[in-house]
Design a protein around this motif. Structure first.
Motif, PDB file in Angstrom:
ATOM      1  N   MET A   1       0.840  -1.190   0.000  1.00 45.52           N
ATOM      2  CA  MET A   1       0.000   0.000   0.000  1.00 45.52           C
ATOM      3  C   MET A   1       0.870   1.232   0.000  1.00 45.52           C
ATOM      4  SD  MET A   1      -2.722   1.288   2.843  1.00 45.52           S
ATOM      5  CE  MET A   1      -1.411   1.438   4.010  1.00 45.52           C
ATOM      6  N   SER A   2       0.521   2.179  -0.793  1.00 43.91           N
ATOM      7  CA  SER A   2       1.305   3.396  -0.890  1.00 43.91           C
ATOM      8  C   SER A   2       0.719   4.474  -0.008  1.00 43.91           C
ATOM      9  CB  SER A   2       1.335   3.877  -2.344  1.00 43.91           C
ATOM     10  OG  SER A   2       1.929   5.136  -2.395  1.00 43.91           O
ATOM     11  N   ASP A 116      -6.347 -14.477   8.031  1.00 42.17           N
ATOM     12  CA  ASP A 116      -6.487 -13.804   9.318  1.00 42.17           C
ATOM     13  C   ASP A 116      -5.996 -12.362   9.241  1.00 42.17           C
ATOM     14  OD1 ASP A 116      -7.570 -15.987  10.705  1.00 42.17           O
ATOM     15  OD2 ASP A 116      -5.587 -16.847  11.032  1.00 42.17           O
ATOM     16  N   ALA A 117      -4.879 -12.158   8.557  1.00 45.67           N
ATOM     17  CA  ALA A 117      -4.341 -10.806   8.418  1.00 45.67           C
ATOM     18  C   ALA A 117      -5.310  -9.924   7.637  1.00 45.67           C
ATOM     19  CB  ALA A 117      -2.980 -10.855   7.722  1.00 45.67           C
ATOM     20  N   TYR A 118      -5.849 -10.469   6.562  1.00 48.82           N
ATOM     21  CA  TYR A 118      -6.778  -9.702   5.721  1.00 48.82           C
ATOM     22  C   TYR A 118      -8.033  -9.336   6.506  1.00 48.82           C
ATOM     23  CZ  TYR A 118      -9.787  -8.567   1.744  1.00 48.82           C
ATOM     24  OH  TYR A 118     -10.648  -7.944   0.864  1.00 48.82           O
ATOM     25  N   LYS A 119      -8.577 -10.286   7.247  1.00 48.74           N
ATOM     26  CA  LYS A 119      -9.806 -10.044   8.007  1.00 48.74           C
ATOM     27  C   LYS A 119      -9.589  -9.003   9.095  1.00 48.74           C
ATOM     28  CE  LYS A 119     -13.416 -12.420  10.646  1.00 48.74           C
ATOM     29  NZ  LYS A 119     -13.871 -13.744  11.151  1.00 48.74           N
ATOM     30  N   ALA A 120      -8.429  -9.060   9.752  1.00 45.13           N
ATOM     31  CA  ALA A 120      -8.169  -8.166  10.872  1.00 45.13           C
ATOM     32  C   ALA A 120      -7.818  -6.748  10.445  1.00 45.13           C
ATOM     33  CB  ALA A 120      -7.032  -8.735  11.726  1.00 45.13           C
ATOM     34  N   LEU A 121      -7.217  -6.595   9.268  1.00 46.45           N
ATOM     35  CA  LEU A 121      -6.649  -5.291   8.907  1.00 46.45           C
ATOM     36  C   LEU A 121      -7.324  -4.616   7.712  1.00 46.45           C
ATOM     37  CD1 LEU A 121      -2.863  -6.135   9.381  1.00 46.45           C
ATOM     38  CD2 LEU A 121      -4.389  -4.956  10.968  1.00 46.45           C
ATOM     39  N   THR A 122      -8.507  -5.066   7.339  1.00 44.88           N
ATOM     40  CA  THR A 122      -9.233  -4.403   6.253  1.00 44.88           C
ATOM     41  C   THR A 122     -10.641  -4.031   6.698  1.00 44.88           C
ATOM     42  OG1 THR A 122     -10.025  -6.517   5.341  1.00 44.88           O
ATOM     43  CG2 THR A 122      -7.982  -5.609   4.422  1.00 44.88           C
ATOM     44  N   GLN A 123     -11.172  -3.033   6.027  1.00 42.91           N
ATOM     45  CA  GLN A 123     -12.534  -2.578   6.307  1.00 42.91           C
ATOM     46  C   GLN A 123     -13.214  -2.236   4.995  1.00 42.91           C
ATOM     47  OE1 GLN A 123     -12.768   0.692   9.042  1.00 42.91           O
ATOM     48  NE2 GLN A 123     -14.916   1.101   8.626  1.00 42.91           N
ATOM     49  N   LYS A 124     -14.394  -2.811   4.747  1.00 44.96           N
ATOM     50  CA  LYS A 124     -15.107  -2.549   3.508  1.00 44.96           C
ATOM     51  C   LYS A 124     -15.808  -1.198   3.583  1.00 44.96           C
ATOM     52  CE  LYS A 124     -18.250  -4.612   0.143  1.00 44.96           C
ATOM     53  NZ  LYS A 124     -19.119  -5.763  -0.196  1.00 44.96           N
ATOM     54  N   THR A 125     -15.603  -0.390   2.550  1.00 48.89           N
ATOM     55  CA  THR A 125     -16.216   0.934   2.470  1.00 48.89           C
ATOM     56  C   THR A 125     -16.787   1.117   1.079  1.00 48.89           C
ATOM     57  OG1 THR A 125     -14.581   1.807   4.030  1.00 48.89           O
ATOM     58  CG2 THR A 125     -15.861   3.412   2.776  1.00 48.89           C
ATOM     59  N   GLY A 126     -18.085   0.877   0.929  1.00 49.71           N
ATOM     60  CA  GLY A 126     -18.704   0.979  -0.390  1.00 49.71           C
ATOM     61  C   GLY A 126     -18.120  -0.046  -1.336  1.00 49.71           C
ATOM     62  N   ARG A 127     -17.611   0.414  -2.487  1.00 47.60           N
ATOM     63  CA  ARG A 127     -17.012  -0.469  -3.483  1.00 47.60           C
ATOM     64  C   ARG A 127     -15.557  -0.804  -3.155  1.00 47.60           C
ATOM     65  NH1 ARG A 127     -15.910   2.069  -7.635  1.00 47.60           N
ATOM     66  NH2 ARG A 127     -15.639   0.264  -8.998  1.00 47.60           N
ATOM     67  N   HIS A 128     -15.033  -0.243  -2.083  1.00 47.13           N
ATOM     68  CA  HIS A 128     -13.614  -0.385  -1.784  1.00 47.13           C
ATOM     69  C   HIS A 128     -13.379  -1.196  -0.514  1.00 47.13           C
ATOM     70  CE1 HIS A 128     -12.995   2.692  -4.845  1.00 47.13           C
ATOM     71  NE2 HIS A 128     -13.932   3.385  -4.253  1.00 47.13           N
ATOM     72  N   ASN A 135       2.324  -1.009   6.879  1.00 49.96           N
ATOM     73  CA  ASN A 135       2.757  -1.278   5.513  1.00 49.96           C
ATOM     74  C   ASN A 135       3.352  -2.668   5.327  1.00 49.96           C
ATOM     75  OD1 ASN A 135       2.439   1.253   3.801  1.00 49.96           O
ATOM     76  ND2 ASN A 135       3.336   2.043   5.688  1.00 49.96           N
ATOM     77  N   GLU A 136       3.258  -3.481   6.381  1.00 55.42           N
ATOM     78  CA  GLU A 136       3.838  -4.803   6.289  1.00 55.42           C
ATOM     79  C   GLU A 136       3.269  -5.678   7.405  1.00 55.42           C
ATOM     80  OE1 GLU A 136       8.269  -5.714   5.151  1.00 55.42           O
ATOM     81  OE2 GLU A 136       8.120  -5.450   7.324  1.00 55.42           O
ATOM     82  N   VAL A 137       3.051  -6.955   7.119  1.00 50.26           N
ATOM     83  CA  VAL A 137       2.645  -7.918   8.138  1.00 50.26           C
ATOM     84  C   VAL A 137       3.520  -9.155   7.980  1.00 50.26           C
ATOM     85  CG1 VAL A 137       0.265  -7.104   8.194  1.00 50.26           C
ATOM     86  CG2 VAL A 137       0.875  -9.010   6.703  1.00 50.26           C
ATOM     87  N   THR A 145       3.412  -7.253   1.918  1.00 48.44           N
ATOM     88  CA  THR A 145       2.814  -5.927   1.833  1.00 48.44           C
ATOM     89  C   THR A 145       1.293  -6.061   1.860  1.00 48.44           C
ATOM     90  OG1 THR A 145       2.633  -5.935  -0.582  1.00 48.44           O
ATOM     91  CG2 THR A 145       4.734  -5.180   0.368  1.00 48.44           C
ATOM     92  N   PRO A 146       0.570  -4.982   2.131  1.00 50.72           N
ATOM     93  CA  PRO A 146      -0.887  -5.039   2.096  1.00 50.72           C
ATOM     94  C   PRO A 146      -1.437  -5.541   0.764  1.00 50.72           C
ATOM     95  CG  PRO A 146      -0.181  -3.038   3.187  1.00 50.72           C
ATOM     96  CD  PRO A 146       1.054  -3.676   2.646  1.00 50.72           C
ATOM     97  N   ASN A 147      -0.839  -5.108  -0.342  1.00 50.21           N
ATOM     98  CA  ASN A 147      -1.310  -5.569  -1.647  1.00 50.21           C
ATOM     99  C   ASN A 147      -1.124  -7.075  -1.810  1.00 50.21           C
ATOM    100  OD1 ASN A 147      -2.015  -2.988  -2.324  1.00 50.21           O
ATOM    101  ND2 ASN A 147      -0.303  -2.641  -3.715  1.00 50.21           N
TER     102      ASN A 147
END
Length: 238
Positions: A1-2, A116-128, A135-137, A145-147
């Motif tokens: 993620m930038s 687990d990392a994706y579920k814990a560190l992301t939040q859905k906002t509309g289409r995004h 910046n790292e897990v 990286t997040p991407n």
């Protein structure tokens, strides 16, 4: 993620000026270079590595190389060559800095799995889907990286080459592309550009396809010119 000050991922022109006061970005050589793609090699093949070396060489002559490098490291810019350093080189600088820092707040978070990392560190906002972590897990022994986390958590195939964000929304890890997707887009663009010509019509035929209307019309026009002028080339008016 930038976390860049600008959001044009595939452009290396130093961060947009806007209404800010004058600073190092005004004197960056990459702002006026005719081929900004040099600073974003597409893979690890010989051509990409040659581009990276050329970009670094230009950086060595830039009057603001030190400021650019400091900015890229401090903001954790994870795409392209900045201040003469590649993504991997900047990552190594940050890793060495972390090894000397005992503050728990700056340690890389560790998860048992990518899901687990994706579920814990992301939040859905509309289409995004917005990345809310650092910046790292760390998953097992791998640092991602997040991407990379988002791609592997939501897609059925591993990425080809580097994963870039494909969205103007800051922090979005839903809209991504890898080298395979970028190459497919380039191919589609080339094929689309060929339509509307006699060669485009002939290509349809070679592939056993039904020619599109623009290609059929282009072929008919070329046949008419051949009968009338002896050539299929359209001559411009004098």
């Amino acid at each position: 993620m930038s976390t860049t000050l600008f959001k044009v991922v595939r452009s290396h022109a130093a961060p947009a000026i806007g209404a800010r006061a004058a600073d190092w970005r005004d004197d960056a050589l990459c702002r006026s270079h005719p081929n900004p793609e040099l600073w974003f090699p597409k893979g690890t093949d010989a051509v990409s590595m040659a581009d990276e070396r050329q970009a670094k060489q230009i950086c060595t002559g830039c009057p603001v190389m030190a400021a650019c490098r400091r900015w890229a490291v401090e903001t954790r810019e994870d795409s392209g060559v900045w201040g003469g350093l590649s993504e991997r080189e900047r990552y190594n600088l940050r890793r060495r800095a972390r090894s000397r820092n005992t503050d728990p707040a700056v340690r890389v978070l560790t998860f048992p799995s990518i899901k687990d990392a994706y579920k814990a560190l992301t939040q859905k906002t509309g289409r995004h889907v917005i990345w809310t972590g650092g910046n790292e897990v760390k998953v097992g022994k791998a640092r991602l990286t997040p991407n990379q986390v988002a791609w592997q958590a939501t897609r059925r195939r591993p990425p080809v080459g580097r994963v870039f964000t494909d969205c103007e929304t800051d922090g979005c890890v839903r809209h991504l592309n890898d080298q395979a997707m970028r190459q497919a887009r380039d191919t589609q663009k080339r094929e689309a550009a060929a339509c509307g010509t006699r060669s485009g019509y002939q290509k349809h035929k070679r592939l056993g396809e039904t020619a599109c209307e623009t290609c059929r019309q282009a072929n008919a026009d070329a046949d008419r010119r051949l009968r009338n002028t002896g050539t299929t080339t359209e001559r411009s008016a004098a």
